[in-house]
Design a protein around this motif. Sequence first.
Motif, PDB file in Angstrom:
ATOM      1  N   ASN A  82       0.820  -1.210   0.000  1.00  0.00           N
ATOM      2  CA  ASN A  82       0.000   0.000   0.000  1.00  0.00           C
ATOM      3  C   ASN A  82       0.858   1.265   0.000  1.00  0.00           C
ATOM      4  OD1 ASN A  82      -2.691  -0.865  -0.148  1.00  0.00           O
ATOM      5  ND2 ASN A  82      -2.743  -1.377   2.025  1.00  0.00           N
ATOM      6  N   LYS A  83       2.000   1.195   0.678  1.00  0.00           N
ATOM      7  CA  LYS A  83       2.867   2.364   0.777  1.00  0.00           C
ATOM      8  C   LYS A  83       3.402   2.779  -0.585  1.00  0.00           C
ATOM      9  CE  LYS A  83       7.020   4.044   3.146  1.00  0.00           C
ATOM     10  NZ  LYS A  83       8.098   3.682   4.116  1.00  0.00           N
ATOM     11  N   ASP A  84       3.816   1.806  -1.391  1.00  0.00           N
ATOM     12  CA  ASP A  84       4.352   2.095  -2.722  1.00  0.00           C
ATOM     13  C   ASP A  84       3.834   1.029  -3.685  1.00  0.00           C
ATOM     14  OD1 ASP A  84       5.704   2.678  -5.017  1.00  0.00           O
ATOM     15  OD2 ASP A  84       7.692   2.721  -4.116  1.00  0.00           O
ATOM     16  N   PRO A  85       2.724   1.307  -4.385  1.00  0.00           N
ATOM     17  CA  PRO A  85       2.091   0.308  -5.244  1.00  0.00           C
ATOM     18  C   PRO A  85       2.954  -0.184  -6.399  1.00  0.00           C
ATOM     19  CG  PRO A  85       0.562   2.096  -4.758  1.00  0.00           C
ATOM     20  CD  PRO A  85       1.912   2.537  -4.285  1.00  0.00           C
ATOM     21  N   GLU A  86       4.053   0.505  -6.691  1.00  0.00           N
ATOM     22  CA  GLU A  86       4.903   0.090  -7.812  1.00  0.00           C
ATOM     23  C   GLU A  86       6.317  -0.293  -7.365  1.00  0.00           C
ATOM     24  OE1 GLU A  86       4.791   2.536 -11.278  1.00  0.00           O
ATOM     25  OE2 GLU A  86       2.691   3.043 -11.032  1.00  0.00           O
ATOM     26  N   ALA A  87       6.511  -0.506  -6.077  1.00  0.00           N
ATOM     27  CA  ALA A  87       7.837  -0.880  -5.559  1.00  0.00           C
ATOM     28  C   ALA A  87       8.228  -2.272  -6.051  1.00  0.00           C
ATOM     29  CB  ALA A  87       7.824  -0.850  -4.034  1.00  0.00           C
ATOM     30  N   ASP A  88       9.524  -2.521  -6.118  1.00  0.00           N
ATOM     31  CA  ASP A  88      10.020  -3.841  -6.472  1.00  0.00           C
ATOM     32  C   ASP A  88       9.502  -4.861  -5.457  1.00  0.00           C
ATOM     33  OD1 ASP A  88      12.258  -5.435  -8.055  1.00  0.00           O
ATOM     34  OD2 ASP A  88      12.431  -5.947  -5.932  1.00  0.00           O
ATOM     35  N   LEU A  89       8.911  -5.959  -5.948  1.00  0.00           N
ATOM     36  CA  LEU A  89       8.274  -6.914  -5.043  1.00  0.00           C
ATOM     37  C   LEU A  89       9.272  -7.581  -4.102  1.00  0.00           C
ATOM     38  CD1 LEU A  89       5.620  -8.667  -7.338  1.00  0.00           C
ATOM     39  CD2 LEU A  89       5.279  -6.841  -5.645  1.00  0.00           C
ATOM     40  N   ALA A  90      10.478  -7.887  -4.590  1.00  0.00           N
ATOM     41  CA  ALA A  90      11.482  -8.494  -3.714  1.00  0.00           C
ATOM     42  C   ALA A  90      11.880  -7.530  -2.605  1.00  0.00           C
ATOM     43  CB  ALA A  90      12.703  -8.921  -4.525  1.00  0.00           C
ATOM     44  N   GLU A  91      11.962  -6.239  -2.917  1.00  0.00           N
ATOM     45  CA  GLU A  91      12.298  -5.258  -1.887  1.00  0.00           C
ATOM     46  C   GLU A  91      11.181  -5.148  -0.857  1.00  0.00           C
ATOM     47  OE1 GLU A  91      13.321  -1.575  -3.715  1.00  0.00           O
ATOM     48  OE2 GLU A  91      15.096  -2.379  -4.739  1.00  0.00           O
ATOM     49  N   VAL A  92       9.934  -5.201  -1.315  1.00  0.00           N
ATOM     50  CA  VAL A  92       8.799  -5.161  -0.378  1.00  0.00           C
ATOM     51  C   VAL A  92       8.859  -6.357   0.564  1.00  0.00           C
ATOM     52  CG1 VAL A  92       6.282  -5.279  -0.178  1.00  0.00           C
ATOM     53  CG2 VAL A  92       7.321  -3.853  -1.951  1.00  0.00           C
ATOM     54  N   LEU A  93       9.109  -7.538   0.008  1.00  0.00           N
ATOM     55  CA  LEU A  93       9.179  -8.744   0.832  1.00  0.00           C
ATOM     56  C   LEU A  93      10.382  -8.710   1.766  1.00  0.00           C
ATOM     57  CD1 LEU A  93       8.215 -11.544   1.634  1.00  0.00           C
ATOM     58  CD2 LEU A  93       9.404 -12.467  -0.372  1.00  0.00           C
ATOM     59  N   GLU A  94      11.517  -8.257   1.252  1.00  0.00           N
ATOM     60  CA  GLU A  94      12.727  -8.176   2.078  1.00  0.00           C
ATOM     61  C   GLU A  94      12.497  -7.264   3.282  1.00  0.00           C
ATOM     62  OE1 GLU A  94      17.491  -7.551   1.296  1.00  0.00           O
ATOM     63  OE2 GLU A  94      16.074  -6.431   0.061  1.00  0.00           O
ATOM     64  N   THR A  95      11.888  -6.112   3.048  1.00  0.00           N
ATOM     65  CA  THR A  95      11.602  -5.182   4.144  1.00  0.00           C
ATOM     66  C   THR A  95      10.617  -5.785   5.133  1.00  0.00           C
ATOM     67  OG1 THR A  95      12.021  -3.263   2.732  1.00  0.00           O
ATOM     68  CG2 THR A  95      10.692  -2.901   4.707  1.00  0.00           C
ATOM     69  N   ALA A  96       9.595  -6.467   4.624  1.00  0.00           N
ATOM     70  CA  ALA A  96       8.583  -7.063   5.501  1.00  0.00           C
ATOM     71  C   ALA A  96       9.194  -8.135   6.399  1.00  0.00           C
ATOM     72  CB  ALA A  96       7.454  -7.651   4.656  1.00  0.00           C
ATOM     73  N   ILE A  97      10.015  -9.019   5.823  1.00  0.00           N
ATOM     74  CA  ILE A  97      10.654 -10.070   6.624  1.00  0.00           C
ATOM     75  C   ILE A  97      11.583  -9.454   7.663  1.00  0.00           C
ATOM     76  CG2 ILE A  97      12.264 -12.010   6.570  1.00  0.00           C
ATOM     77  CD1 ILE A  97      11.186 -12.687   3.774  1.00  0.00           C
ATOM     78  N   GLY A  98      12.407  -8.485   7.241  1.00  0.00           N
ATOM     79  CA  GLY A  98      13.360  -7.871   8.157  1.00  0.00           C
ATOM     80  C   GLY A  98      12.692  -7.117   9.286  1.00  0.00           C
ATOM     81  N   THR A  99      11.650  -6.361   8.959  1.00  0.00           N
ATOM     82  CA  THR A  99      10.954  -5.583   9.988  1.00  0.00           C
ATOM     83  C   THR A  99      10.250  -6.501  10.974  1.00  0.00           C
ATOM     84  OG1 THR A  99      10.595  -3.810   8.381  1.00  0.00           O
ATOM     85  CG2 THR A  99       9.284  -3.752  10.400  1.00  0.00           C
ATOM     86  N   MET A 100       9.606  -7.545  10.463  1.00  0.00           N
ATOM     87  CA  MET A 100       8.924  -8.482  11.352  1.00  0.00           C
ATOM     88  C   MET A 100       9.923  -9.203  12.256  1.00  0.00           C
ATOM     89  SD  MET A 100       6.304 -11.563  10.387  1.00  0.00           S
ATOM     90  CE  MET A 100       5.798 -12.745  11.641  1.00  0.00           C
ATOM     91  N   ALA A 101      11.055  -9.623  11.677  1.00  0.00           N
ATOM     92  CA  ALA A 101      12.075 -10.309  12.484  1.00  0.00           C
ATOM     93  C   ALA A 101      12.584  -9.406  13.603  1.00  0.00           C
ATOM     94  CB  ALA A 101      13.231 -10.758  11.592  1.00  0.00           C
TER      95      ALA A 101
END
Length: 278
Positions: A59-78
């Motif tokens: 939602n924050k960036d609808p056109e962001a690189d998907l791997a970067e979105v996932l990488e940030t999500a995993i890192g932030t959750m960890a």
Amino acid sequence: MAERAGVRIDGGVRANEDQIVVLPHAVVLLDGATTLQPRARSGGWYAECLGDYLRRGLNKDPEADLAEVLETAIGTMAEDYELKPGSSPSSTVAIVRWTDDHVDSLVLADSPVVAFTIGDVHVVNDTRLANLPRPSSSHREHLREGGGYGEEHLELLRSSAAEVGAWRNREGGFWVAEADPAAARQAIRAGWPRDQVQSVIMASDGVSCGVDDYGLFADWTALLDQASDEGLHSVLDAVRKAEATDPDGKRWPRPKLHDDQALVLIHFDDDWLPDFLR
């Protein structure tokens, strides 16, 4: 979309550990890994939480690189939950996102995405887990020999899981969302011009087994045809009915009688809608 909970290893009832997140421009499907050792946080908990982090990122960036979105999500959750690589629950990840011009997909571990474009079918599938060497103490052989889903099966399953777990998120092994954000960079990616895409299917392995393992559907087009003619729940029903004919896992060795099921069908071409959506 259609969802259905599976059963515990011992056949008992439990909550669905698959998760589907729907946004105006994307869909995320996650399949939390079954936890075999007692712990407070399950694969279902992990999948639900990671889905929330991915929702925020997409939602924050609808056109962001998907791997970067996932990488940030995993890192932030960890970081938020103090998760440690190797001792954290985990989940597969499948993402489909679209703009006016393009449809993008990302798959990490065994939750495939299948795109039906004009005149072609594209299966985006991560087979690295399936291609690992079989564990030395195989629960599958135990089932093939008629051992059934008893205590011995559970012990063999734990032993197999420990051997397979040694290959998690390392070169030459397999990659999954856990506590190492670098795993996101190992995801399988594919994309297509939006005007060429008619439909996309997303599935957890509790559904894809109907194509890949059981042969209930000759291919993904056959699965799409059934979903289009009879609805998505008919696909889930077909898998469950097949598994019910193999209550001891002898024909199709699998960790438990019924896995969780999640199936998503996204239509991009209004002229190609299935009957149940017309």
